[in-house]
Design an enzyme around this catalytic site. Structure first.
Site, PDB file in Angstrom:
ATOM      1  N   ARG A  70      -4.796 -17.643 -25.455  1.00  0.00           N
ATOM      2  CA  ARG A  70      -3.458 -16.726 -24.907  1.00  0.00           C
ATOM      3  C   ARG A  70      -2.442 -17.342 -25.460  1.00  0.00           C
ATOM      4  NH1 ARG A  70      -2.921 -17.498 -20.085  1.00  0.00           N
ATOM      5  NH2 ARG A  70      -4.924 -18.734 -19.383  1.00  0.00           N
ATOM      6  N   TYR A 198      -7.073 -12.123 -30.376  1.00  0.00           N
ATOM      7  CA  TYR A 198      -7.530 -13.279 -29.260  1.00  0.00           C
ATOM      8  C   TYR A 198      -7.920 -12.378 -28.113  1.00  0.00           C
ATOM      9  CZ  TYR A 198      -8.891 -16.391 -25.718  1.00  0.00           C
ATOM     10  OH  TYR A 198      -9.383 -16.923 -24.575  1.00  0.00           O
ATOM     11  N   LYS A 207      -6.527  -9.563 -18.702  1.00  0.00           N
ATOM     12  CA  LYS A 207      -5.383 -10.355 -18.171  1.00  0.00           C
ATOM     13  C   LYS A 207      -4.219  -9.193 -17.835  1.00  0.00           C
ATOM     14  CE  LYS A 207      -7.701 -14.184 -18.117  1.00  0.00           C
ATOM     15  NZ  LYS A 207      -8.040 -14.718 -16.913  1.00  0.00           N
ATOM     16  N   HIS A 227      -6.942 -13.550  -9.517  1.00  0.00           N
ATOM     17  CA  HIS A 227      -7.511 -14.485 -10.601  1.00  0.00           C
ATOM     18  C   HIS A 227      -8.764 -15.255  -9.707  1.00  0.00           C
ATOM     19  CE1 HIS A 227      -7.177 -17.707 -14.159  1.00  0.00           C
ATOM     20  NE2 HIS A 227      -8.197 -16.717 -14.414  1.00  0.00           N
ATOM     21  N   SER A 249      -7.506 -22.376 -14.963  1.00  0.00           N
ATOM     22  CA  SER A 249      -8.280 -22.113 -16.121  1.00  0.00           C
ATOM     23  C   SER A 249      -8.987 -23.552 -16.058  1.00  0.00           C
ATOM     24  CB  SER A 249      -7.830 -21.895 -17.443  1.00  0.00           C
ATOM     25  OG  SER A 249      -7.390 -20.604 -17.208  1.00  0.00           O
ATOM     26  N   CYS A 251     -11.518 -25.144 -14.547  1.00  0.00           N
ATOM     27  CA  CYS A 251     -12.033 -25.581 -13.233  1.00  0.00           C
ATOM     28  C   CYS A 251     -13.441 -25.110 -12.844  1.00  0.00           C
ATOM     29  CB  CYS A 251     -10.819 -25.264 -12.170  1.00  0.00           C
ATOM     30  SG  CYS A 251      -9.371 -26.384 -12.365  1.00  0.00           S
ATOM     31  N   ASP A 278     -14.227 -13.959 -13.014  1.00  0.00           N
ATOM     32  CA  ASP A 278     -12.656 -14.128 -13.471  1.00  0.00           C
ATOM     33  C   ASP A 278     -11.633 -13.338 -12.503  1.00  0.00           C
ATOM     34  OD1 ASP A 278     -10.675 -15.474 -15.001  1.00  0.00           O
ATOM     35  OD2 ASP A 278     -10.415 -13.735 -16.342  1.00  0.00           O
ATOM     36  N   ARG A 366     -15.749 -18.540 -27.141  1.00  0.00           N
ATOM     37  CA  ARG A 366     -15.995 -17.566 -26.246  1.00  0.00           C
ATOM     38  C   ARG A 366     -17.563 -16.747 -26.727  1.00  0.00           C
ATOM     39  NH1 ARG A 366     -12.442 -17.249 -21.771  1.00  0.00           N
ATOM     40  NH2 ARG A 366     -10.743 -18.709 -22.234  1.00  0.00           N
TER      41      ARG A 366
HETATM   42  C1  OXD Z   1      -8.616 -17.560 -18.590  1.00  0.00           C
HETATM   43  C2  OXD Z   1      -9.636 -16.798 -19.148  1.00  0.00           C
HETATM   44  O1  OXD Z   1      -7.500 -18.109 -19.797  1.00  0.00           O
HETATM   45  O2  OXD Z   1     -10.133 -16.305 -18.371  1.00  0.00           O
HETATM   46  O3  OXD Z   1      -8.252 -17.787 -17.454  1.00  0.00           O
HETATM   47  O4  OXD Z   1      -9.872 -16.535 -20.343  1.00  0.00           O
HETATM   48 MN    MN Z   2      -9.331 -16.401 -16.279  1.00  0.00          MN
END
Ligand code: OXD
Ligand code: MN
Length: 590
Positions: A70, A198, A207, A227, A249, A251, A278, A366
């Site tokens: 991102r 991406y 997102k 989130h 992110s 964690c 997520d 990913r």
């Molecule tokens: C993030 C994701 O960046 O879930 O939080 O990809």
């Molecule tokens: Mn996320």
């Protein structure tokens, strides 16, 4: 009045007139359509077939090496009024943003196919779900959106019935970082993304729609777009409590959502059910409780670190029908990343693997996989009414100060805990140890409007008749003076969730402290853990001087959202500071 379908067709025509594609394809989401797209991407090299014996239906995509994550500095929230975006967002005037994007989109699909993707975020028949249409020139985006959302004919039928949808326009453009923007127009319920393929920039349902646009829509409509993962914890008596948890992110959200109970818990009959990893949309139900859905239908998970030891459920999920992006491959063409056994021969850029070039798999490589393939996928995840949330958990990576777990004294205190949350950077990540980045509710990159207004929206749920979830804060990442983690984490986190559930059920007394309620002696079940009582004491200690400094820092942080910082949140910060013995300070709120 023109039908929604006519309005949709008109928009597609307008976009086609601007972008000038060679073909237009309306996606129906069928297997045949997906098969044809995959064949086409295999033929042109967008996808590479992986070992079909070990990984049937699995493919690898290698992105442009400069397009792997991102791009927050190129992500804008374009409210008419600059103040509405808040200091937490990059803002651009909508007219300027539209002019910039129109220039980029002009003729950008020449020679390409324009795909129209109708999608539904959430179960197709749920009143909590919301729909969108993404126009894209990337077949990779189509294949990913088919996994991550309910995409195709059923979504289009709902859009026609409902009469409204979020408009998303995406083109990979030239993948030039100088010509890359992710623009959001919350008041128009519109997203425009150019120059990146991406996931977070290009799969606009995730997102962009389900967090940035939806958070704004949720405020208007009285719900929350967060989130957060959603996990169901079933006790040996067969009762299930659903917990929603927000972490920045990196964690471990996916790991917590798919937690494997420790052996003794497993034997005793505890079960864990994954609802989402997520994003969580929740709203009050008729009984006053908050009900939540996962708006997504798949997982777009980080591959490195995913292993039998850390998350065997994720590993089982991705054994078939998965799109891998930017992972390495082994000699027999299996996907590989750091944390897996075996050795890579080809790195994420397709080069022969050489450790001198860095990790074999990109650290943000990913997997995209249907949630239905997760062994712990909850049968309630498809429930149109959503699941009732018993507890909300906030947490971050805090090597010091923050205890393993604490419970807020009430909703307002919980909102303060969420607003104050953050993660400390490590030397490995930045070179500067212990720099705390606040990331309120883990929404810093995703809240589509002013954080002050967002906190006020959170506070507004505390009203007569509400039966709100308890709010907790956890810290799995406390370290000792030698830099070693004090808490084992992963499956053992169930012990902490068990205490939360005991609190919810009124079965654990806890100890009240100025910072919240902590587990009383003996309430955290540690049997079988070889855990030293001194370590537990360290994990649950309240360092008064450290907390006085923390509250002062929280106060300064909240002041940065003045004049929109809710007075009630400022007052709550003052209440906790006073309870810690800190003298009162001036209010900076309006
Ligand atoms: C993030 C994701 O960046 O879930 O939080 O990809
Ligand atoms: Mn996320």
């Amino acid at each position: 009045m023109a039908s929604t379908l006519e309005a949709l067709k008109r928009w597609v025509d307008d976009v086609a007139a601007m972008t000038r594609p060679a073909n237009i394809h309306w996606c129906d989401g069928s297997d045949a359509e997906n098969h044809a797209l995959i064949q086409q991407m295999l033929a042109d090299g967008t996808l590479i077939e992986l070992n079909q014996q070990t990984h049937p239906g699995c493919y690898l995509h290698r992105s442009h090496p400069g397009d792997v994550a991102r791009v927050e500095h190129l992500t804008f929230v374009c409210h008419r009024n600059r103040e509405d975006a808040g200091p937490n967002n990059h803002w651009m005037d909508p007219a300027e943003a539209h002019a910039k994007m129109d220039a980029l989109f002009n003729g950008c699909m020449e020679g390409r196919t324009l795909y129209v993707i109708p999608y539904c975020m959430g179960p197709i028949d749920s009143p909590l779900s919301r729909c969108g249409v993404e126009i894209t020139d990337s077949p990779y985006v189509v294949a990913n959106m088919r996994i991550m959302t309910r995409m195709g004919a059923a979504a289009q039928a709902r859009i026609e019935r409902e009469g409204s949808f979020v408009k998303g326009l995406h083109s990979t453009g030239e993948l030039d970082p100088e010509r890359r923007f992710i623009m959001h127009f919350p008041e128009e319920r519109m997203i425009q993304s150019y120059g990146s393929g991406y996931g977070g920039n290009a799969l606009l349902g995730k997102k962009c729609h389900a967090l940035r646009i939806a958070s704004h829509q949720a405020r208007d409509e009285g719900w929350l777009a967060e989130h957060m993962l959603i996990v169901g914890i079933e006790n040996p008596q067969g009762d299930t409590h659903y917990i929603a948890a927000a972490f920045p992110s990196a964690c471990g959200k996916t790991n917590l959502a798919m937690l494997i109970p420790p052996e003794a818990y497993h034997k005793a009959g505890w079960k864990v059910w994954t609802v989402g990893d997520d994003i969580c949309w929740m709203r009050p139900g008729p009984d006053g409780r908050l009900y939540a859905i996962n708006p997504e239908a798949g997982f777009f998970g980080v591959a490195p670190g995913t292993s039998t030891a850390t998350n065997s459920n994720a590993l089982k999920s991705i054994a078939r029908d998965t799109i891998f992006t930017n992972v390495a491959v082994t000699a027999d063409n299996q996907p590989w990343w750091e944390g897996l056994p075996g050795t890579p021969v080809t790195d994420w850029q397709g080069r022969p693997y050489d450790p001198a070039n860095g990790p074999a798999a990109h650290p943000n490589s990913r997997f995209t996989v249907s949630a239905k393939q997760c062994p712990t996928w909850s049968p309630k995840a498809e429930d149109a009414q959503g699941v009732p949330i018993s507890a909300i958990v906030f947490g971050g990576r805090r090597p010091s100060l923050l205890p393993l777990v604490m419970e807020a004294s009430d909703w307002t205190h919980g909102v303060l805990m969420g607003a104050a949350m953050g993660s400390e950077t490590t030397a490995a990540a930045t070179g500067a140890v212990g720099v705390l980045r606040r990331d309120s509710m883990a929404m810093k990159p995703f809240c589509g409007y002013h954080y002050g207004d967002y906190f006020q929206h959170w506070l507004s749920f505390d009203r007569p008749g509400a039966k709100l979830p308890r709010i907790f804060h956890v810290n799995w990442f406390r370290k000792n003076k030698d830099g070693k983690f004090l808490w084992p984490g992963f499956g053992e986190n169930l012990r902490v969730l068990e205490w939360m559930i005991a609190r919810v059920e009124g079965k654990a007394r806890g100890v009240e402290t100025p910072i919240g309620t902590l587990p009383a002696s003996g309430e955290l079940k540690l049997d079988g853990l070889h855990f030293n009582q001194l370590t537990l004491a360290e994990l649950l200690a309240v360092d008064q001087a450290g907390w006085q400094d923390e509250l002062a820092a929280i106060g300064e942080y909240l002041d940065s959202f003045a004049p929109r910082m809710p007075a009630a949140l400022h007052a709550e910060q003052q209440r906790v500071a006073l309870a810690l013995g800190t003298p009162e300070r001036e209010a900076a709120t309006a």
